[in-house]
Design an enzyme around this catalytic site. Structure first.
Site, PDB file in Angstrom:
ATOM      1  NE  ARG A  46      -4.624   7.456  14.107  1.00  0.00           N
ATOM      2  CZ  ARG A  46      -4.231   6.308  14.238  1.00  0.00           C
ATOM      3  NH1 ARG A  46      -5.140   5.032  13.796  1.00  0.00           N
ATOM      4  NH2 ARG A  46      -3.234   5.984  14.820  1.00  0.00           N
ATOM      5  CD  GLU A  68     -10.062  -1.386  13.049  1.00  0.00           C
ATOM      6  OE1 GLU A  68      -9.137  -2.195  13.390  1.00  0.00           O
ATOM      7  OE2 GLU A  68      -9.989  -1.093  11.844  1.00  0.00           O
ATOM      8  NE  ARG A  89      -2.296   0.878   3.746  1.00  0.00           N
ATOM      9  CZ  ARG A  89      -3.152   0.643   4.854  1.00  0.00           C
ATOM     10  NH1 ARG A  89      -4.476   1.166   4.723  1.00  0.00           N
ATOM     11  NH2 ARG A  89      -2.980   0.707   6.028  1.00  0.00           N
ATOM     12  CE1 TYR A 114      -0.016   4.121  14.986  1.00  0.00           C
ATOM     13  CE2 TYR A 114      -0.324   2.438  13.819  1.00  0.00           C
ATOM     14  CZ  TYR A 114      -0.798   3.127  14.517  1.00  0.00           C
ATOM     15  OH  TYR A 114      -2.348   3.104  14.919  1.00  0.00           O
TER      16      TYR A 114
HETATM   17  C1  3EB Z   1      -4.786   1.176  14.040  1.00  0.00           C
HETATM   18  O1  3EB Z   1      -5.418   2.492  14.671  1.00  0.00           O
HETATM   19  C2  3EB Z   1      -5.861   0.200  14.211  1.00  0.00           C
HETATM   20  O2  3EB Z   1      -4.188  -0.154   7.957  1.00  0.00           O
HETATM   21  O3  3EB Z   1      -5.742   0.894   7.103  1.00  0.00           O
HETATM   22  C3  3EB Z   1      -7.280   1.193  11.787  1.00  0.00           C
HETATM   23  C4  3EB Z   1      -7.617   1.731  10.661  1.00  0.00           C
HETATM   24  C5  3EB Z   1      -6.318   0.063  11.611  1.00  0.00           C
HETATM   25  C6  3EB Z   1      -7.100   1.563   9.612  1.00  0.00           C
HETATM   26  C7  3EB Z   1      -5.465   0.495   8.143  1.00  0.00           C
HETATM   27  C8  3EB Z   1      -5.609  -0.034  10.426  1.00  0.00           C
HETATM   28  C9  3EB Z   1      -6.011   0.707   9.319  1.00  0.00           C
HETATM   29  O4  3EB Z   1      -3.562   1.070  13.833  1.00  0.00           O
HETATM   30  C10 3EB Z   1      -5.704  -0.539  12.838  1.00  0.00           C
END
Ligand code: 3EB
Length: 347
Positions: free
Chosen positions: A228, A335, A161, A215
């Site tokens: 987000r 989630e 991605r 991250y």
């Molecule tokens: C997180 O906050 C939880 O890889 O597209 C949430 C929303 C999460 C999207 C993605 C991953 C994704 O990291 C996981």
């Protein structure tokens, strides 16, 4: 600039779908069907995409129905099926990993290859059709927690991605789409659907969380690429599309063994995001009680606990569906994603 009219989501079970009411479908942009059996909408020009995640509340199939207003046009570009108004486009692509030339080879895995192909096709379709701004994307990856290389298949998905985004000329971290990435059972194809726009969206980050694209490397050598939430400032009600949200503070999972606490932490994260989104929208409200929610549950036996925690802060009329899914970190049990418009109910 002209404002585009509305974007709404609605959840319906198979039994609640009108069979012969063609007019009912007139403003439908796209449909995602969760569960089985696959529904068939013959003659309808609406893209429908099936996701093999079973609803946990009794029905065999729940439909997520996206509506917008204005004249629409449908079609296909490569593997991407779409339907669009003058401003917004719903699209979907389903690709089998077993069809990948990398299947069984060393180097690039079949999942990486398939993910790259899906994103390349999506970007090509959006650029060709003139909806270059990816707003919101849902990724359903089979066996997402299965070990692969140094990590899990989710890491492979993230590598491909990230690379696909970076290859796009206009890529910038300030406008990555809102997203969800969940796991279906082994053997399912890669299923992706999305909403794109002719005009730019506004991406929103969460003050309680490190942006996913920052991250640390222990969560994978190439970060997940998503924001987000995405806000559509040029559409009526400034719809807000909230990414899959979990019990993560900073970049760490919190309450690994406590599903009730994970649910509360997730709702706190969504509240923090709503406060930021209100600020971005001149203070006009998004209200947690007026969103529509989709909840992914790792262990079916946690449904009651999760649902009870949600009822404490939401209205009994708040639309919510619960789906059985794997979540992309093994220690996450729940989630939650959501959609809503400012100042009004989402219906
Ligand atoms: C997180 O906050 C939880 O890889 O597209 C949430 C929303 C999460 C999207 C993605 C991953 C994704 O990291 C996981």
């Amino acid at each position: 600039m002209s404002r585009s009219e509305g974007l709404n989501v609605e959840f319906r079970s198979l039994e609640q779908l009108p069979q012969d009411a063609d007019a009912w479908w007139d403003d439908v942009l796209g449909v995602a069907q969760f569960g089985s059996p696959p529904l068939d909408f013959p003659k309808l020009p609406v893209p429908t995409v099936r996701v093999d995640l079973p609803p946990l509340t009794g029905q065999a199939c729940t439909c997520e129905i996206w509506r917008a207003r204005g004249p629409m046009q449908s079609g296909r570009v490569g593997s991407v099926y779409y339907r669009a108004t003058s401003q917004l486009l719903f699209g979907c692509v389903v690709l089998s990993e077993s069809a990948s030339p990398a299947n069984g080879h060393v180097g690039t895995s079949a999942l990486e290859h398939t993910t790259s192909r899906a994103y390349t096709e999506i970007f090509a379709a959006l650029d060709a059709l003139g909806y270059p701004h990816l707003v919101r994307i849902w990724n359903y990856v089979s066996a997402i927690n299965q070990s692969a290389g140094e990590g899990e298949r989710y890491w492979e998905f993230n590598s491909a991605r990230q690379e696909s985004f970076q290859q796009r000329a206009e890529h910038s971290l300030s406008n990555v789409p809102a997203a969800s990435a969940l796991g279906s059972l082994a053997g399912n194809p890669l299923v992706i659907y999305f909403i794109a726009s002719r005009s730019p969206m506004r991406s929103i980050e969460n003050p309680r969380q490190v942006s996913a694209y920052r991250y640390p490397a222990k969560f994978g050598p190439r970060s997940p690429l998503f924001s987000r939430a995405a806000q559509l400032p040029q559409t009526d009600g400034a719809p807000l599309l909230i990414s899959g949200t979990a019990s993560i503070v900073g970049s760490e999972t919190v309450h690994p063994d406590d599903v009730a606490a994970q649910t509360r932490e997730t709702l706190t994260n969504i509240d923090a995001l709503l406060a930021t989104a209100r600020g971005e929208n001149g203070g006009h409200g998004y209200n947690a009680r007026q969103l529509s929610y989709k909840v992914y549950v790792r262990r079916p036996q946690d449904l009651t606990t999760i649902s009870e925690e949600m009822q404490k802060s939401l209205d009994s009329r708040t639309p919510v569906i619960f789906l059985r899914a794997d979540i992309c970190r093994r220690d996450l049990l729940v989630e939650i994603e959501a959609v809503g418009a400012a100042g009004t109910s989402s219906h």
